[in-house]
Design a protein around this motif. Structure first.
Motif, short mmCIF file in Angstrom:
data_model
loop_
_atom_site.label_atom_id
_atom_site.label_comp_id
_atom_site.label_asym_id
_atom_site.label_seq_id
_atom_site.Cartn_x
_atom_site.Cartn_y
_atom_site.Cartn_z
N ASN A 191 21.55 30.83 25.60
CA ASN A 191 21.48 29.56 25.74
C ASN A 191 22.11 29.20 26.42
N ASP A 238 9.20 22.04 16.78
CA ASP A 238 8.80 22.50 18.29
C ASP A 238 10.16 22.97 19.18
N ASP A 239 11.62 23.34 18.63
CA ASP A 239 12.17 24.38 19.19
C ASP A 239 12.89 25.50 18.38
N SER A 240 12.20 25.85 17.66
CA SER A 240 12.62 26.58 16.50
C SER A 240 11.28 28.07 15.87
N THR A 241 12.20 28.92 15.82
CA THR A 241 10.80 30.22 15.68
C THR A 241 11.55 30.45 14.24
N LYS A 288 14.24 32.62 16.53
CA LYS A 288 14.77 31.71 18.27
C LYS A 288 15.09 30.51 18.27
N TYR A 289 15.56 29.91 19.61
CA TYR A 289 15.97 28.74 19.50
C TYR A 289 15.25 28.56 20.70
N ASN A 290 14.38 27.75 20.73
CA ASN A 290 13.27 27.47 22.17
C ASN A 290 13.89 25.97 23.07
#
Length: 654
Positions: free
Chosen positions: A57, A11-14, A27-29
Motif C-alpha cells: 500500500n 468502504d475501505d476494509s474487508t 484487506k485494507y482497500n
C-alpha cells in the motif's frame, strides 16, 4: 462458506468473522494516510491482521491498531509506505518479513514482550530494541508466525495454531555445544524441559530430539517432560542404559513405540490416563516400580510395552480405572509378584507370559481376560476376583499351582470336592481351562471316581476299556455349534460339560484309562484326535468320537493301523501329542500291528484264524500269551463260543 461472513467497513476494509465473535482484517482497500483499525464492529472484536492486509500500500503513513490484536499473518505491511505504527499489547510474535521494505518506517510504539522474528524489519531504517536481540532468533519459515530459535541447550519452534489463535512451543533438538554440564570428563547430562518458553506452553517434542547428543557421544541421564507435552517419542539415544530417570507430568500422555526401550530407567510415574506404545519400555532391566496416579482413568498398555523388565516388582493402578493390557505387555517380567486392579481390566493372550514370580492377582471390577493371558505363571497361587462376574478361566492355562480363589482353597482334597461357595463359579468359568491347579485336582478326582464306580479288580483290562469307552459316549455328545470353544478341547471337557469335540473325547478317555492303570496315548491327525491303547502286549486304536451316536457302536474300537488308516478322511495318518501333566507321556508312538481276530498274526483274518480259535475253545491248543487278547472279539474278557460267532461274522463280511 457458511462459517465465514464478510463485512465491509467504511468502504475501505474487508473483515472476516470467525468463531468466538472475532474479526480478522483481511484487506485494507482504502486510500487514507492515517488508518485507525477499530476495536470492534457490531459487537465483534478485531483480533488479527490477515496475510498481506496492507502489502504494497502506497498511501498509508500511520496505522493505529487495537490492543486486542494478537496475530499478524504473512508480510502484512511489507513494501508499503508506512511511517508510524504501534505494536499491540496482545501481539506475541512479529513474523518474518512483516515490515520488510518499509523504507519510510521511523516511529514504532513497541510492545517489549513481542518476539521479533528474523527479517521482520529487514530493509527498514528501524533500530530494534535491545530486548529483541536477546531472543537469538535464527530464522522463520514461511508458515504464519512459526519461528525456530536456539536458546540455551534447546532448539525449538514457536508455533501458531490459526484455528485456535494460540501459540505453543515444539522442542526440536538438544544443543550439546550450549550445555554447561558437558565437559571432556563428563559426557552425561540432565534435561528439564520447561513448562513454558516465552510464556508459551511447551507441547511437543521432535523425533530427532537427541540426535545431536548421540552424534556427539553424550548420554542423557534424566529427563523431565512438562504437563503440556502429551505425546512423547524420540529416537537415537546414545547409551540408552544411562537414562535412569524419566518424569512425565502430562495427564493423558501417549508414549510412542520404542521411545525408552533398553534404557536404565528405575521408576516410572504417570499422571493418570495414558497410552503406552509397543515396546516403549521393553528391556528396561532396572525398572522396579510403575505408578499411575489419578482416578477413573483410561490406561492402554500396548504389546511388549514392558517386556523383559526383569526387575519390575510392583504396578500401582489408580482406583476405578479402565485398563487394557495387550499381548506380552509384561511378558518375561520375571520379578513381578503382584497385580492389583481396582477397576475394569482387559488382558490379552500372553500379556503376562513368563512372569515366573507372579503369585497373586487381584481384580475388583470386571475382568475381560483372553485365553492364556497369564499362561504358565507357575508361582500364581491365589486370584482375588468378583465371583458374581463371569471370568475366562482359560486365561490361567498352565498355572498349575493356582489353588485358591479369594484366599479360599478351591478344591478340598480330604472331601474330594470343590469348595461349596466356589463350585458354581469354577464349573461355569474354568470349564475351558487347561492345567490349572485346582481344576487339575477336580478332574483327577472325577476320573478316579468314574473308574471306581464303573470298574473293579475282577474286570479284565479289555472290559475296563470297553466300559470306560461306553461311559464317555453316554456322558457327552458331539458339539457341532461351538467347536472352537476352549471347553470343547481340554482335559475337563467330558467331566465338566455335556458336550465336547474329538479333542475332549480323546483327552477324557486318556485320563480315565490312565486312572484305571491302562496304558494309552493321545494321537491326532490334521483334523481329528483319538487314542491308542495297550492291552496285553498289543496296541489298538480307539476312536470314541466316531463310536458315539444315537446308539454306541464299536466300529472304531480296538483297531489296527491298517484298519484305522483305511478311512482316509481323518485317519490316514497320525502323530503323538503329549498333553498336560495329568496325562502319562511317552516319546514313542506305538505300532498297532494286528487286528482283533488275527490269531496267527499274518496280517489278515481268515479261516486259519477260525481254526485256531476253535481248537483253543475245545481245549486242544493254547493261544500264545502275547496274542491272546486278539481272540476276545466281543470284548467281554473271556474267549468262548461267542467269540467264534464274532469270528464267523468277520469272515462273512470280509
Amino acid at each position: 462458506n457458511s462459517n465465514i461472513h464478510f463485512f465491509i467497513y467504511d468502504d475501505d476494509s474487508t473483515f472476516s468473522i470467525e468463531e468466538g465473535k472475532k474479526l480478522t482484517l483481511i484487506k485494507y482497500n482504502g486510500f487514507k494516510a492515517n488508518v485507525e483499525v477499530p476495536d470492534s464492529i457490531a459487537g465483534y472484536t478485531v483480533t488479527a491482521l490477515g496475510d498481506y492486509a496492507f502489502l504494497g500500500n502506497t498511501t498509508i503513513k500511520s496505522v493505529t491498531l487495537p490492543d486486542a490484536v494478537d496475530y499478524f499473518g504473512r508480510t502484512v505491511f511489507s513494501d508499503s509506505s508506512l511511517e508510524e505504527i504501534n505494536i499491540p499489547e496482545s501481539l506475541k510474535i512479529i513474523p518474518s518479513k512483516t515490515f520488510e521494505g518499509c523504507n519510510n518506517l521511523k516511529n514504532i510504539e513497541w510492545n517489549n514482550d513481542a518476539i521479533i522474528a528474523y527479517r521482520a524489519f529487514s530493509n527498514t531504517p528501524v533500530t530494534l530494541p535491545e530486548s529483541a536481540l536477546s531472543y537469538e532468533t535464527k530464522y522463520c519459515d514461511n508458515s504464519f508466525a512459526d519461528i525456530i530459535i536456539d536458546k540455551g541447550v534447546l532448539n525449538f519452534t514457536i508455533c501458531y495454531d490459526k484455528n485456535n489463535r494460540s501459540y505453543s512451543v515444539k522442542i526440536n533438538s538438544y544443543n550439546p555445544l550450549n550445555d554447561p554440564l558437558i565437559s571432556d570428563s563428563n559426557k552425561k547430562t540432565d534435561i528439564d524441559i520447561p513448562e513454558q518458553i516465552f510464556n508459551f506452553p511447551v507441547t511437543e517434542i521432535g523425533n530427532a530430539f537427541w540426535r545431536n547428543g548421540s552424534q556427539s557421544g553424550i548420554s542423557l541421564s534424566s529427563i523431565t517432560f512438562p504437563s503440556g507435552i502429551k505425546t512423547i517419542g524420540f529416537d537415537d539415544l546414545y547409551n540408552p542404559s544411562d537414562l535412569k530417570s524419566v518424569t512425565i507430568k502430562a495427564k493423558d500422555a501417549v508414549i510412542l513405540s520404542n521411545t525408552f526401550r533398553n534404557t536404565g530407567i528405575e521408576e516410572l510415574t504417570l499422571q493418570g490416563s495414558c497410552r503406552i506404545g509397543e515396546s516403549a519400555f521393553s528391556g528396561c532391566k532396572n525398572l522396579k516400580k510403575i505408578v499411575v496416579s489419578g482416578e477413573a482413568e483410561n490406561i492402554n498398555i500396548s504389546a511388549k510395552a514392558f517386556h523383559g523388565c526383569t526387575a519390575l516388582e510392583t504396578i500401582n493402578f489408580p482406583d476405578n480405572s479402565d485398563i487394557k493390557i495387550n499381548s506380552l505387555a509384561f511378558g518375561n517380567c520375571s520379578s513381578l509378584k503382584k497385580i492389583a486392579v481396582n477397576g475394569n481390566v482387559s488382558v490379552s493372550a500372553n500379556a503376562f507370559k513368563e512372569c515366573v514370580d507372579l503369585s497373586e492377582i487381584s481384580i475388583s471390577g470386571n475382568a475381560d481376560l483372553s485365553s492364556n493371558a497369564f499362561i504358565d505363571d507357575k508361582s500364581l497361587t491365589d486370584i482375588c476376583v468378583n465371583t458374581n462376574n463371569a471370568i475366562n478361566g482359560s486365561a490361567f492355562n498352565g498355572c498349575s499351582n493356582l489353588m485358591s480363589v479369594n484366599s479360599i482353597t478351591a478344591f478340598d482334597s480330604e472331601k474330594d470336592e470343590l469348595a461349596p461357595e466356589l463350585k458354581s463359579f469354577i464349573l461355569n468359568n474354568f470349564n475351558g481351562s487347561e492345567n490349572v491347579g485346582f481344576v487339575n485336582l477336580y478332574i483327577k478326582s472325577q476320573a478316579d471316581k468314574v473308574v471306581s464306580e464303573y470298574t473293579d479288580s475282577s474286570m479284565s483290562d479289555i472290559q475296563k476299556v470297553k466300559i470306560l469307552h461306553d461311559w464317555i459316549c453316554n456322558k457327552v455328545v458331539f458339539e457341532y455349534d461351538n467347536i472352537n470353544a476352549p471347553e470343547t478341547q481340554n482335559d475337563g471337557s467330558v467331566f465338566m460339560n455335556d458336550s465336547t469335540i474329538c479333542e475332549g473325547y480323546a483327552k477324557g478317555y486318556n485320563l480315565l484309562l490312565n486312572a484305571a492303570g491302562i496304558e494309552s496315548v493321545y494321537v491326532h491327525s490334521s483334523n481329528h484326535a483319538w487314542n491308542i491303547i495297550k492291552l496285553g502286549n498289543q496296541y489298538f486304536h480307539s476312536d470314541t468320537t466316531w463310536d458315539d451316536g444315537d446308539t454306541i457302536s464299536y466300529n472304531w474300537f480296538l483297531k489296527s493301523d491298517s484298519e484305522i488308516s483305511a478311512e482316509t478322511t481323518s485317519h490316514s495318518n497320525w502323530s503323538l501329542l503329549n498333553l498336560s501333566p495329568l496325562h502319562n507321556s511317552t516319546d514313542v508312538l506305538p505300532e498297532c500291528k494286528y487286528s482283533m481276530g488275527d490269531l496267527n498274526t499274518d496280517g489278515k483274518i481268515s479261516v486259519a484264524d477260525l481254526v485256531i480259535l476253535n481248537s483253543h475253545i475245545l481245549g486242544k491248543t493254547q493261544l500264545d500269551s502275547d496274542n491272546y487278547i486278539l481272540s476276545d472279539l466281543n470284548f467281554d474278557g473271556i474267549t468262548d463260543s461267542f467269540d467264534m460267532v464274532c469270528m464267523r461274522k468277520l469272515l462273512i463280511n470280509n
